[in-house]
Every structure is written in structure tokens, then in C-alpha cells.
Design a protein around this motif. Structure first.
Motif, PDB file in Angstrom:
ATOM      1  N   GLU A 130       0.831  -1.209   0.000  1.00 24.92           N
ATOM      2  CA  GLU A 130       0.000   0.000   0.000  1.00 24.92           C
ATOM      3  C   GLU A 130       0.865   1.258   0.000  1.00 24.92           C
ATOM      4  O   GLU A 130       0.513   2.266  -0.621  1.00 24.92           O
ATOM      5  CB  GLU A 130      -0.934   0.005   1.215  1.00 24.92           C
ATOM      6  CG  GLU A 130      -0.241   0.038   2.558  1.00 24.92           C
ATOM      7  CD  GLU A 130      -1.223  -0.039   3.716  1.00 24.92           C
ATOM      8  OE1 GLU A 130      -1.377   0.976   4.398  1.00 24.92           O
ATOM      9  OE2 GLU A 130      -1.816  -1.102   3.923  1.00 24.92           O
ATOM     10  N   ASP A 149      -6.993   0.779   1.609  1.00 25.68           N
ATOM     11  CA  ASP A 149      -6.249  -0.451   1.848  1.00 25.68           C
ATOM     12  C   ASP A 149      -5.470  -0.852   0.602  1.00 25.68           C
ATOM     13  O   ASP A 149      -5.535  -0.208  -0.448  1.00 25.68           O
ATOM     14  CB  ASP A 149      -7.174  -1.577   2.301  1.00 25.68           C
ATOM     15  CG  ASP A 149      -8.255  -1.905   1.276  1.00 25.68           C
ATOM     16  OD1 ASP A 149      -8.103  -1.535   0.085  1.00 25.68           O
ATOM     17  OD2 ASP A 149      -9.263  -2.522   1.652  1.00 25.68           O
ATOM     18  N   GLU A 150      -4.732  -1.955   0.748  1.00 25.83           N
ATOM     19  CA  GLU A 150      -3.842  -2.397  -0.328  1.00 25.83           C
ATOM     20  C   GLU A 150      -4.599  -2.698  -1.612  1.00 25.83           C
ATOM     21  O   GLU A 150      -4.179  -2.299  -2.704  1.00 25.83           O
ATOM     22  CB  GLU A 150      -3.073  -3.635   0.139  1.00 25.83           C
ATOM     23  CG  GLU A 150      -2.181  -4.251  -0.912  1.00 25.83           C
ATOM     24  CD  GLU A 150      -1.486  -5.499  -0.404  1.00 25.83           C
ATOM     25  OE1 GLU A 150      -1.354  -6.457  -1.199  1.00 25.83           O
ATOM     26  OE2 GLU A 150      -1.077  -5.523   0.774  1.00 25.83           O
ATOM     27  N   ASP A 507     -11.450   9.023   7.807  1.00 33.59           N
ATOM     28  CA  ASP A 507     -12.346   8.012   7.226  1.00 33.59           C
ATOM     29  C   ASP A 507     -13.629   8.656   6.717  1.00 33.59           C
ATOM     30  O   ASP A 507     -14.119   8.323   5.625  1.00 33.59           O
ATOM     31  CB  ASP A 507     -12.684   6.950   8.280  1.00 33.59           C
ATOM     32  CG  ASP A 507     -11.569   5.932   8.480  1.00 33.59           C
ATOM     33  OD1 ASP A 507     -10.828   5.676   7.520  1.00 33.59           O
ATOM     34  OD2 ASP A 507     -11.447   5.408   9.594  1.00 33.59           O
ATOM     35  N   ASP A 515     -16.615   2.720   8.916  1.00 33.65           N
ATOM     36  CA  ASP A 515     -15.330   2.701   9.613  1.00 33.65           C
ATOM     37  C   ASP A 515     -15.222   3.900  10.551  1.00 33.65           C
ATOM     38  O   ASP A 515     -14.721   3.785  11.676  1.00 33.65           O
ATOM     39  CB  ASP A 515     -14.178   2.724   8.606  1.00 33.65           C
ATOM     40  CG  ASP A 515     -14.106   1.453   7.788  1.00 33.65           C
ATOM     41  OD1 ASP A 515     -14.625   0.421   8.259  1.00 33.65           O
ATOM     42  OD2 ASP A 515     -13.526   1.485   6.687  1.00 33.65           O
TER      43      ASP A 515
END
Length: 700
Positions: A130, A149-150, A507, A515
Motif C-alpha cells: 500500500e 487499503d492495499e 475516514d 469505519d
């Protein structure tokens, strides 16, 4: 003196070392405390002084592999992904130098340029995918969602590369998983991967295994380091030394550095010393012991200390703090180590140095054997403290309006002071990867948490001051996660609540509302545990905002009501008035107009009592909107007029323009086009007077 056949991630000196920026993008010019007044005293010892050595067969094969048909083409299908060329070999064999030479020869075929990414730290630690994807997206000028995320970042990168014809160098890959996650979904791109071994799992990889240099090239490399005279005098000894070193460029560079420092020594002396080494081991280990023993004590100590911070490229500030010496002395020792072949000088505007990856484990073993753990921890603490003071100076130079900041800035030593905000911003951008790595290192240490917390706090403030919250959001997300790690490890509920709130805010801005809700609830628990009324109040209100974003106005109104009770209990009237408005907005979303009207009237009253005319005008505008939605058109028009008058009294042209626009829309809906034209004209005149005002329909 350097050589292009030397591995930039694990050989001796680089030639040329891999650029830290994409092709076609200039590294920022910088005027910082690191640059001496006369930089000519410190030439760039990493500049290549001769053409690439050897590897003719490997280059021919690699170039042929680019044009050779792949398995998909042979089977009649279009290639779904980029072609992958693998250059495999041990660190120190010249893997990266070969990759760079290949890129130089074929780069003109890829009109969208060259991108480079390093997939392992100098000590061999794999870089998270990432982080690599984020850096490549930033290099492409694509926005990077904070906290993504990745998988999301990898997909964004593939989408960005799918529109281009680029050449991508993935250096020092630890495994196939790292490379696979970054492969472009476009046959027009070419990926050159450098790794220790095969990339099992990636289809149609074309491998090229790199061994030692041929004898002629190895001898030429020695001659470049030592001068041609000693090689000409005893060519057989030079060939024997090349054979003893196994043709490994890193070993040859160290051997050449040893000879260069001893003009009266013969080439055969190196071989004699190596043959007398009873410890044995690989050629690089044997040459390392000889070259290391020949360094002055100060240089040996500097190298051992630099191996402690492999993720952070060293600069004179870092080196002087680690060794506890002046910057001038540190610069001299660093250049001495470059001449000896123990360091690379990176091709950056600011002077930065790196320990080759193949020497990292050897130097780390020396540090563990020769230095006490307490001394090593003290050196690391000195480095972090110097970084902290530089960040404080970097931020303080932007706060010249504050007498206290000006006084503090004047008290800063000249070596840590920036000439102006632009110089500080340039330094921050150039050193940002190293600063983030220093923060990760401080957290991973586990024994320097107090310094780590101070460092991350100053890093956040400096980045916000120079880059802005929005631009720095991806990096800030990572820093707040590090703060959270330290807070949880040290059982610090107040810091944990702050980190969770910051992460949840990011977020929420990125649209990850669930989240954000989870983190706001966790922050509320931490704030209650710490007895922190600010964290508790903000978390309670934020939980309501998250519910509202998720489409649950009933729960949102309930949580806003809890936050209102907390504010009223602490007699925080301005915040209480604002929360009345948030409750009114939630009720309006649910269609409960009577409750919404009561809440907005309470908000108007609260702002009036607090003397905040602008907030009162905004609240009146929202009240008018609810009145119109409730079918009270005449009351709404009157309330809009009151709001416009208050905005005029407050001399807020932007708000006044927005309210005129909303009033015009309300008049159109009630069948008064003439009145609507009048107010639209007023809004346009106000916008013309203030070019920065919002367009029609902006919030009131």
C-alpha cells in the motif's frame, strides 16, 4: 569515483543510483540548513565517471525478451498484463545497475516515462504494497484516498497505468506477491523487476540471472577506483584479485577503495591479505573485513550507527546526531565512507547517503559486537531529537506573526534554522519519506515512545502548515495510526482517543462512514476512560454525524441530543447553539418539521445571545428552508429577508450572496419571478465583488 555496474541496492557505490522521483519530474530545489554555503567542497562522489561496464550478453537477452512473443500471443489471445522482465541475483552483483542501463536504452519507446519503486528497505524488510502504490500514484499525479487499503490502492494504480505507456522498475522485490499487486493491466507497459530469486506465480516472466563481472570488466572497475598505473604494472595480480572477489562489483569497489586510500600498496597486497584471512566466508565478507579494519575509528563508528536506521537515508544532520559530532565533521566522514565504497550518495538536491543493502547485515553485526546497547539507543535518541528540532523550526518559520514563535525561532541554532518558509517547505518535501520512516522507526523501537509521540506531533503540525490538511491526508493517516499504536502500547487513553478521532475524521472525509462510526465509538470509550470532556463531547457529536451520513437521522438526532446535554452541562453556549442546529437538520432529514423548527429557533436564539451574527444569519437561512419544506412559504420568505439583513450587517458578502440566491429560488417557487430576478441580480453583484464566493446554491 563510481561505476554503473555496481548494484544500487546492495553493491558498493551506485552508478547511477536509482532516482527517487519519476522520470521527467525534477526533484525540488531546496535551501535548507543541510546545504553548506559552498557546496563545491563536497562534490557528488556518486556521479558516474565512465560508461557502463560489461553485461553485453545480458543486455542483448533482455532487449530480445521485450520483443519476443509471450505465451498469450502464441495462443492467439491478447496479453492481459504488462510484460515482466526479471533480473535476479544476490545483492552486490550489480542487479539494479543492469536494470538502470536497460531502462536507459529502451526508455524512448515509452512516451509516458519511467517510474521507479523500491520494494524492500536497505536492510531487506519488505515495503508494504500500500505504501508503494501510494507513492506511485502520487508520482502520477493521481489523488490518493487517505486510509485506503492495499487492494483499493492497487486497483487505482492499475487503472492509472492502464491509460499510459510507461516503463516501471520494481527494485529489490522480496517476492512475487509484491510485484503482482503492482502489475499494470496493459500490454503497452513494461515492468523490470529486480529480485534475489525467481518470481514464482507470475506468468510469462523472462528471467535474467546476474553473476559476477567478466575478468576484463572487473579489472577495468578496479582501475577506475585505484588508477590505471597499478593495474598496468601488475595485470596478473589485478586478474587474480578480480577472481578472488568472484567478479562481484561490491567486493571490487571495497577492494579498490582500500587501494585508493593506500597509494603505495600493490594490487597483490589485497589478495595477500584476503588469503591470510582465517575467518573465511564469501568474498564480500572477506573484503569487507579488510576494508572495514582499514578505516579510521570515527568512520567505523559512523557506519555502525548508520546501520541502525536502515530505513532512513542519512544526511549530515542525521549523521552528526548519531555520532554526537558537528555537521561539518559528519559531512567529512560521510564523504570518506563514500570514497571507501561503504556508502552511496543519493542523486538528490539535499546531500543524502545510504548504506548498501549487501553491507547492512555485516555492519549491523559489527554494531552488536562492538557497541553497548545503551550507546546504540542513545545514538538513536539523539537522531530523533535532532529530527524533532528540525520539524519545530520548519513549522515555526511559518508563524512569523506570533511574537513567541519569532522569539523561539531566533533562539534556534543557525544550523537548525530555515531561511524562509519556502526553504522549509522544500526541505519537508525532500525529506518527507525519511521523516515518515523515522516516525515508524521510533514507534518500532518500543523504548523511545515519548520521543516518538513528540516527533509525530511535530511532523503532523509541520505537514499541515506547509502542505495543508487535504494534501497531507494520506500521510497523516499513517502517522495517526502510529500514534494509536503507541497509545495502546502505553495504555494512554487520552492519546488513544485523539488518534481515533483523527483517523475517524479522515475516514469520514474519504466516505468510509461505517469505519468512521466504529472509530468514533472507540474514541468515545477512550475519552470516558481518560475523563476527557473535550474528547467525549466531540466523539459523541461525531457518532451522530456518522449516523446521519449513513442515512439514520433518528439515531443521529439522539446522539446530537446527548452531545447537547454535555455542552449545556459545561455551559458551552456557542457549541450548544450549533448542536441545536444539527438536531434540527436531523429532524428535517426525517421529515419531522415541527421538531426541526423548534431546534432551529433554539439555534437562532443561542447564536443571538452569543453575539455571533454570522452564525445567526446561517441558522435563519436553514430555518427558512425548513419553514418552506413544512408548507409555510410566507414565513420562509420573511425569515430569508431577516437572514439577508443580518448577513449584510455582518459584512459577509459570500453568505449574503448565498442567501440572496436561496431567497430568489423561494420566490420563483411562490410565483414571483420579478422578485427572484431582483435577488439574483444582487447575488451576482456580490459575487462579482468577491471572486472567491461560492456559486449559486452554496450553503447559507
Amino acid at each position: 569515483m563510481t561505476d554503473q555496474a555496481v548494484d544500487t541496492d546492495g553493491g558498493g557505490l551506485p552508478g547511477p543510483a536509482p532516482d527517487t522521483a519519476p522520470a521527467g519530474r525534477r526533484l525540488p530545489e531546496s535551501r535548507s540548513p543541510e546545504r553548506p554555503a559552498d557546496d563545491r567542497r563536497h562534490p557528488d562522489r556518486s556521479a558516474p565517471d565512465a560508461e557502463f561496464l560489461g553485461r553485453a550478453h545480458e543486455l542483448r537477452e533482455l532487449r530480445a525478451d521485450i520483443a519476443r512473443a509471450g505465451l498469450d500471443t502464441l495462443s492467439g489471445r491478447k496479453a492481459p498484463r504488462a510484460r515482466v522482465l526479471l533480473i535476479a541475483g544476490r545483492p552486490g552483483q550489480g542487479r539494479t545497475a543492469l536494470a538502470e542501463e536497460l531502462l536507459r536504452r529502451v526508455a524512448d519507446r515509452y512516451e509516458d516515462g519511467v517510474l521507479r519503486a523500491r520494494l524492500s528497505e536497505p536492510d531487506g524488510t519488505p515495503v508494504p504494497t500500500e505504501r508503494t502504490a501510494r507513492q506511485l500514484l502520487a508520482a502520477l499525479g493521481r489523488p490518493v484516498p487517505p486510509g485506503a487499503d492495499e487492494d483499493e490502492l492497487s486497483q487505482l494504480l492499475r487503472d492509472a497505468l492502464g491509460e499510459r505507456r510507461v516503463l516501471l522498475l520494481l527494485d529489490d522485490a522480496a517476492g512475487a506477491e509484491q510485484v503482482d499487486a503492482l502489475l499494470p493491466d496493459s500490454p503497452d507497459c513494461l515492468v523490470v523487476a529486480v529480485s534475489r530469486g525467481p518470481l514464482t506465480g507470475i506468468s510469462d516472466v523472462r528471467p535474467c540471472t546476474v553473476g559476477g563481472l567478466d575478468t576484463a570488466s572487473a579489472v577495468t572497475l578496479l582501475a577506475r577506483r585505484t588508477g590505471a598505473v597499478r593495474i598496468t604494472v601488475d595485470p596478473r595480480a589485478a586478474e587474480q584479485l578480480a577472481e578472488t572477489c568472484g567478479g562481484q562489483p561490491a567486493a571490487l569497489v571495497l577492494a579498490g577503495g582500500w587501494l585508493a586510500a593506500r597509494p603505495k600498496a600493490a594490487v597483490a597486497d589485497v589478495t595477500r591479505h584476503l588469503d591470510a584471512d582465517t575467518e573465511g566466508g564469501a568474498p564480500l565478507s572477506r573484503v569487507f573485513r579488510l576494508a572495514y579494519a582499514g578505516l579510521p575509528a570515527g568512520a567505523r563508528r559512523m557506519l555502525r550507527l548508520l546501520s541502525l536506521v536502515p530505513a532512513v537515508p542519512a544526511d549530515p544532520h542525521t549523521a552528526s546526531a548519531l555520532a554526537g559530532c558537528s555537521m561539518g565533521a559528519a559531512r567529512g566522514v560521510l564523504d570518506e565512507c563514500v570514497d571507501a565504497g561503504f556508502l552511496h550518495r543519493l542523486p538528490t538536491e539535499l546531500p543524502q547517503y545510504e548504506v548498501p543493502g549487501c553491507l547492512q547485515p555485516l555492519l549491523r553485526a559489527r554494531a552488536e559486537a562492538e557497541d553497548r546497547p545503551g550507546e546504540l539507543r542513545l545514538a538513536r535518541a539523539r537522531m530523533l531529537e535532532r529530527t524533532l528540532r528540525l520539524l519545530q523550526s520548519c513549522r515555526a518559520v511559518t508563524e512569523t506573526d506570533s511574537p513567541a514563535s519569532r522569539e523561539k525561532l531566533l533562539a534556534t541554532p543557525p544550523a537548525l534554522r530555515f531561511a524562509d518558509p519556502r526553504a522549509a517547505a522544500d526541505w519537508l518535501r525532500a525529506r518527507q519519506p525519511a521523516l515518515l520512516a523515522a516516525a515508524r522507526l521510533a514507534v518500532a523501537d518500543g523504548e523511545l515512545d515519548t520521543l516518538a509521540r513528540r516527533l509525530m506531533s511535530q511532523l503532523v503540525r509541520a505537514m499541515v502548515a506547509h502542505l495543508g490538511t487535504q494534501a497531507a491526508a494520506p500521510e497523516l493517516y499513517g502517522i495517526h495510526r502510529l500514534v494509536l499504536d503507541v497509545a495502546e502500547r502505553r495504555h494512554l487513553p487520552r492519546e488513544r482517543a485523539a488518534a481515533l478521532l483523527n483517523l475517524a475524521d479522515l475516514d469520514a472525509r474519504a466516505g468510509r462512514d461505517r469505519d468512521a462510526l466504529t472509530r468514533y465509538r472507540a474514541a468515545l470509550d477512550a475519552g470516558r476512560e481518560a475523563g476527557d470532556p473535550y474528547a467525549t463531547g466531540r466523539a459523541t457529536e461525531s457518532v451522530g454525524a456518522a449516523h446521519l451520513a449513513l442515512g439514520d437521522p433518528d439515531r443521529a438526532a439522539d446522539w446530537f441530543g446527548r452531545a447537547l446535554a454535555q455542552r449545556l452541562a459545561r455551559d458551552e453556549r456557542a457549541d450548544a447553539a450549533r448542536l441545536h442546529g444539527r438536531i434540527g437538520g436531523a429532524h428535517a432529514r426525517a421529515g419531522r418539521y415541527a421538531e426541526a423548527l423548534r431546534s432551529w429557533r433554539s439555534a437562532v436564539t443561542g447564536h443571538r445571545r452569543g453575539g455571533d451574527v454570522v452564525a445567526q444569519a446561517r441558522a435563519l437561512g436553514e430555518l427558512a428552508g425548513v419553514q418552506e419544506a413544512a408548507g409555510r412559504a410566507d414565513e420562509a420568505l420573511q425569515t430569508y429577508q431577516e437572514a439577508v439583513e443580518l448577513a449584510r450587517r455582518a459584512e459577509d458578502g459570500r453568505l449574503q450572496s448565498a442567501l440572496h440566491t436561496r431567497l430568489a429560488e423561494a420566490l420563483e417557487r411562490t410565483g414571483d419571478p420579478a422578485g427572484a430576478r431582483l435577488h439574483r441580480g444582487a447575488a451576482e453583484r456580490l459575487r462579482a465583488a468577491e471572486p472567491g464566493t461560492a456559486p449559486d446554491g452554496a450553503e447559507a
